[in-house]
Design an enzyme around this catalytic site. Structure first.
Site, PDB file in Angstrom:
ATOM      1  N   ARG A  36       0.252  -4.895  -4.411  1.00 37.12           N
ATOM      2  CA  ARG A  36      -0.234  -3.676  -5.077  1.00 37.12           C
ATOM      3  C   ARG A  36      -0.605  -4.052  -6.500  1.00 37.12           C
ATOM      4  O   ARG A  36       0.191  -4.645  -7.223  1.00 37.12           O
ATOM      5  CB  ARG A  36       0.821  -2.572  -5.120  1.00 37.12           C
ATOM      6  CG  ARG A  36       0.436  -1.503  -6.168  1.00 37.12           C
ATOM      7  CD  ARG A  36       1.297  -0.295  -6.192  1.00 37.12           C
ATOM      8  NE  ARG A  36       1.069   0.516  -5.015  1.00 37.12           N
ATOM      9  CZ  ARG A  36       1.374   1.808  -4.930  1.00 37.12           C
ATOM     10  NH1 ARG A  36       1.939   2.422  -5.945  1.00 37.12           N
ATOM     11  NH2 ARG A  36       1.140   2.479  -3.832  1.00 37.12           N
ATOM     12  N   HIS A  84      -6.746   2.009  -0.766  1.00 36.56           N
ATOM     13  CA  HIS A  84      -5.323   2.211  -0.450  1.00 36.56           C
ATOM     14  C   HIS A  84      -5.188   2.416   1.069  1.00 36.56           C
ATOM     15  O   HIS A  84      -4.841   3.505   1.535  1.00 36.56           O
ATOM     16  CB  HIS A  84      -4.811   3.430  -1.233  1.00 36.56           C
ATOM     17  CG  HIS A  84      -3.319   3.568  -1.241  1.00 36.56           C
ATOM     18  ND1 HIS A  84      -2.454   2.586  -0.797  1.00 36.56           N
ATOM     19  CD2 HIS A  84      -2.517   4.606  -1.649  1.00 36.56           C
ATOM     20  CE1 HIS A  84      -1.210   3.002  -0.935  1.00 36.56           C
ATOM     21  NE2 HIS A  84      -1.221   4.211  -1.441  1.00 36.56           N
ATOM     22  N   GLN A  96      -2.058   3.961   3.134  1.00 39.43           N
ATOM     23  CA  GLN A  96      -1.913   5.420   2.985  1.00 39.43           C
ATOM     24  C   GLN A  96      -2.732   6.156   4.047  1.00 39.43           C
ATOM     25  O   GLN A  96      -2.313   7.185   4.576  1.00 39.43           O
ATOM     26  CB  GLN A  96      -2.350   5.846   1.578  1.00 39.43           C
ATOM     27  CG  GLN A  96      -2.290   7.347   1.345  1.00 39.43           C
ATOM     28  CD  GLN A  96      -0.873   7.902   1.253  1.00 39.43           C
ATOM     29  OE1 GLN A  96      -0.046   7.364   0.547  1.00 39.43           O
ATOM     30  NE2 GLN A  96      -0.594   8.984   1.969  1.00 39.43           N
ATOM     31  N   ASP A 149      -5.775  14.253  -4.731  1.00 41.97           N
ATOM     32  CA  ASP A 149      -5.005  13.158  -5.344  1.00 41.97           C
ATOM     33  C   ASP A 149      -5.023  13.403  -6.853  1.00 41.97           C
ATOM     34  O   ASP A 149      -5.797  14.237  -7.351  1.00 41.97           O
ATOM     35  CB  ASP A 149      -5.656  11.813  -4.976  1.00 41.97           C
ATOM     36  CG  ASP A 149      -4.893  10.600  -5.510  1.00 41.97           C
ATOM     37  OD1 ASP A 149      -3.713  10.740  -5.884  1.00 41.97           O
ATOM     38  OD2 ASP A 149      -5.494   9.502  -5.557  1.00 41.97           O
ATOM     39  N   CYS A 152      -1.445  12.267  -1.161  1.00 38.76           N
ATOM     40  CA  CYS A 152      -0.748  10.986  -0.977  1.00 38.76           C
ATOM     41  C   CYS A 152       0.532  10.913  -1.797  1.00 38.76           C
ATOM     42  O   CYS A 152       1.422  10.137  -1.468  1.00 38.76           O
ATOM     43  CB  CYS A 152      -1.677   9.835  -1.331  1.00 38.76           C
ATOM     44  SG  CYS A 152      -2.366   9.954  -3.000  1.00 38.76           S
ATOM     45  N   ARG A 208       4.387   6.959   5.855  1.00 34.23           N
ATOM     46  CA  ARG A 208       4.068   5.686   5.204  1.00 34.23           C
ATOM     47  C   ARG A 208       4.929   4.570   5.816  1.00 34.23           C
ATOM     48  O   ARG A 208       4.459   3.480   6.084  1.00 34.23           O
ATOM     49  CB  ARG A 208       4.362   5.754   3.694  1.00 34.23           C
ATOM     50  CG  ARG A 208       3.513   6.720   2.888  1.00 34.23           C
ATOM     51  CD  ARG A 208       2.044   6.417   2.945  1.00 34.23           C
ATOM     52  NE  ARG A 208       1.742   5.034   2.633  1.00 34.23           N
ATOM     53  CZ  ARG A 208       1.803   4.480   1.404  1.00 34.23           C
ATOM     54  NH1 ARG A 208       2.103   5.223   0.366  1.00 34.23           N
ATOM     55  NH2 ARG A 208       1.519   3.197   1.219  1.00 34.23           N
TER      56      ARG A 208
HETATM   57  N1  NVA Z   1      -5.119   7.305  -6.879  1.00 30.60           N
HETATM   58  C1  NVA Z   1      -3.706   7.116  -7.118  1.00 30.60           C
HETATM   59  C2  NVA Z   1      -2.986   6.913  -5.825  1.00 30.60           C
HETATM   60  C3  NVA Z   1      -1.495   6.760  -5.933  1.00 30.60           C
HETATM   61  C4  NVA Z   1      -0.825   6.548  -4.614  1.00 30.60           C
HETATM   62  C5  NVA Z   1      -3.494   5.940  -8.057  1.00 30.60           C
HETATM   63  O1  NVA Z   1      -4.133   4.902  -7.864  1.00 30.60           O
HETATM   64  O2  NVA Z   1      -2.711   6.062  -8.983  1.00 30.60           O
HETATM   65  N1   CP Z   2       1.352   7.310  -2.024  1.00 31.36           N
HETATM   66  C1   CP Z   2       1.807   6.191  -2.614  1.00 31.36           C
HETATM   67  O1   CP Z   2       1.248   5.105  -2.492  1.00 31.36           O
HETATM   68  O2   CP Z   2       2.937   6.363  -3.346  1.00 31.36           O
HETATM   69  P1   CP Z   2       3.633   5.278  -4.292  1.00 31.36           P
HETATM   70  O3   CP Z   2       2.713   5.064  -5.459  1.00 31.36           O
HETATM   71  O4   CP Z   2       4.942   5.905  -4.672  1.00 31.36           O
HETATM   72  O5   CP Z   2       3.810   4.005  -3.512  1.00 31.36           O
END
Ligand code: NVA
Ligand code: CP
Length: 311
Positions: free
Chosen positions: A106, A133, A136, A228, A269, A297
Site C-alpha cells: 500500500r 484499490h 476493495q 468515498d 469503502c 475485505r
Molecule cells: N480514496 C481513499 C480510499 C481509502 C480506502 C484514499 O486513497 O485515501
Molecule cells: N477501505 C480501506 O482500504 O480501509 P483502510 O484504509 O482502513 O485499509
C-alpha cells in the site's frame, strides 16, 4: 480455475470469470469461517505487508486472513524499510522476493507496486495506490452479490471525487461484471479519458454502460449509491477546494430519495468523513451496508491470497 503465481495489481488483469471465481471462493471461505472452520492453504508461507500509508481494514484483513490460513504476516511500515529511499524498489523487491512467498503493497505511486511485481518473483498484491484499490472492489462486489443475489444489470452510481483510486477501480470492476456504472462528479474530477474508454470497452463486452455526468438526476433508478472521501490520503491540502467543488454531490437523504427506489443501498469503502461526502443520517440508515463491505475485505483478501499462493 488456476490463478497460482498471479499478481493482483488492478482488475484490468482479471477476466469476469476470474473475478467471479474469487468472489465465489471468498463466499465459501466466509461461510466456513462463520462455522469456525479455517484452513491451512497458506501453511508455511511468509507474507510481507508493506505500508507507506496508514490502514485499518486492509492491514487487519491481510493479517487475519494470512493467520487464518496458516501463514506468517510481517508488517513493514514506512519507517521500517528503505523502500525507494536508501534502497531502490527494484532491489527491495528482489530481496523480499527471496525471503517472502507473497508481498502486499500500500502506498503512493502505482509504479511502485508494478515494479515490485516486476522484480519480486513472488505474487504481489495491491493494497491501494494513488490510482487503484482493487481488493476493495472485490469486497464491494461480494457485498452487492450478497445483498441483491446477482450483479449483472444492477445500476451503480459513484458520487464524489470521480478521479481517485476508488472511482477508477470501481469503474473497472463494475464494467467487467456487467454493472451499469455512473460517475456523478464535477467535470474537473472526472476520470482520465483513456481509462474511461478502456472501461467502456469492458462494459460493452459485458452488457453494461458507463456514464459520466454532473447532473444529480442521474441517480434515478440506482440500486447502489457509493461515495468515498473528498480528499484521499496525501491530498489533505486540497480540502477547502474539494469541499467547495463537491458539496452538491454529498450523499444525503435527498439524493437517496432521488433514486425513486426504497431498495437503494449506500456504500462506502471507509474511513468516512461524515458531514462531507455522506451525512450521518444516511451512514447510519438501514440502507447502509458499509460494515458488510468492511468485513468482506477480509474474506476477499483471503480469497486472493489463497487463489494466487495457496496449496
Ligand atoms: N480514496 C481513499 C480510499 C481509502 C480506502 C484514499 O486513497 O485515501
Ligand atoms: N477501505 C480501506 O482500504 O480501509 P483502510 O484504509 O482502513 O485499509
Amino acid at each position: 480455475m488456476n490463478l497460482k503465481g498471479r499478481n493482483f495489481i488492478t482488475l484490468k488483469d482479471y477476466s469476469p470469470e476470474e473475478i467471479g471465481y474469487l468472489l465465489d471462493l471468498a463466499a465459501d471461505l466466509k461461510a466456513k469461517k462463520k462455522q469456525g472452520i479455517t484452513g491451512s492453504s497458506l501453511k508455511g508461507k511468509n507474507i510481507a505487508l508493506i505500508f507507506e500509508k496508514p490502514s485499518t481494514r486492509t492491514r487487519c484483513s491481510f493479517v487475519v486472513a494470512a493467520v487464518d490460513e496458516g501463514a506468517h504476516p510481517e508488517y513493514l511500515g514506512k519507517d521500517d524499510i528503505q523502500l525507494g529511499h536508501k534502497e531502490s524498489v527494484e532491489d527491495t523487491a528482489r530481496v523480499l522476493g527471496r525471503v517472502f512467498d507473497g508481498i502486499e503493497f500500500r502506498g503512493f505511486k502505482h509504479k511502485t507496486v508494478e515494479d515490485l511485481a516486476k522484480y519480486a518473483g513472488v505474487p504481489v498484491w495491491n493494497g491501494l495506490t494513488d490510482d487503484y484499490h482493487p481488493t476493495q472492489i472485490l469486497a464491494d462486489l461480494l457485498t452487492m452479490k450478497e445483498h441483491f443475489g446477482y450483479l449483472k444489470g444492477l445500476r451503480f452510481v459513484y458520487a464524489g471525487d470521480g478521479r481517485n483510486n476508488m472511482a477508477n477501480s470501481l469503474m473497472i470492476g463494475m464494467s467487467k461484471m456487467g454493472v451499469h456504472f455512473t460517475i456523478l462528479a464535477p467535470k474537473s474530477l472526472w476520470p482520465k479519458g483513456e481509462l474511461v474508454e478502456l472501461c467502456k470497452g469492458y462494459a460493452a463486452e459485458n452488457g453494461s454502460t458507463i456514464t459520466l455526468t454532473e447532473d444529480t438526476d442521474a441517480v434515478k433508478d440506482a440500486d447502489t449509491i457509493y461515495t468515498d472521501v473528498w480528499c484521499s490520503m496525501g491530498e489533505e491540502d486540497k480540502a477547502a477546494q474539494r469541499i467547495e467543488l463537491l458539496k452538491p454531490y454529498q450523499v444525503n437523504k435527498d439524493l437517496m430519495e432521488k433514486t425513486g427506489k426504497d431498495t437503494t443501498i449506500f456504500m462506502h469503502c471507509l474511513p468516512a468523513v461524515k458531514g462531507n461526502e455522506v451525512t450521518e443520517e444516511v451512514f447510519e440508515s438501514g440502507a447502509s451496508v458499509v460494515f458488510d463491505e468492511a468485513e468482506n475485505r477480509m474474506h476477499t483478501i483471503k480469497a486472493v491470497m489463497v487463489a494466487t499462493l495457496g496449496e
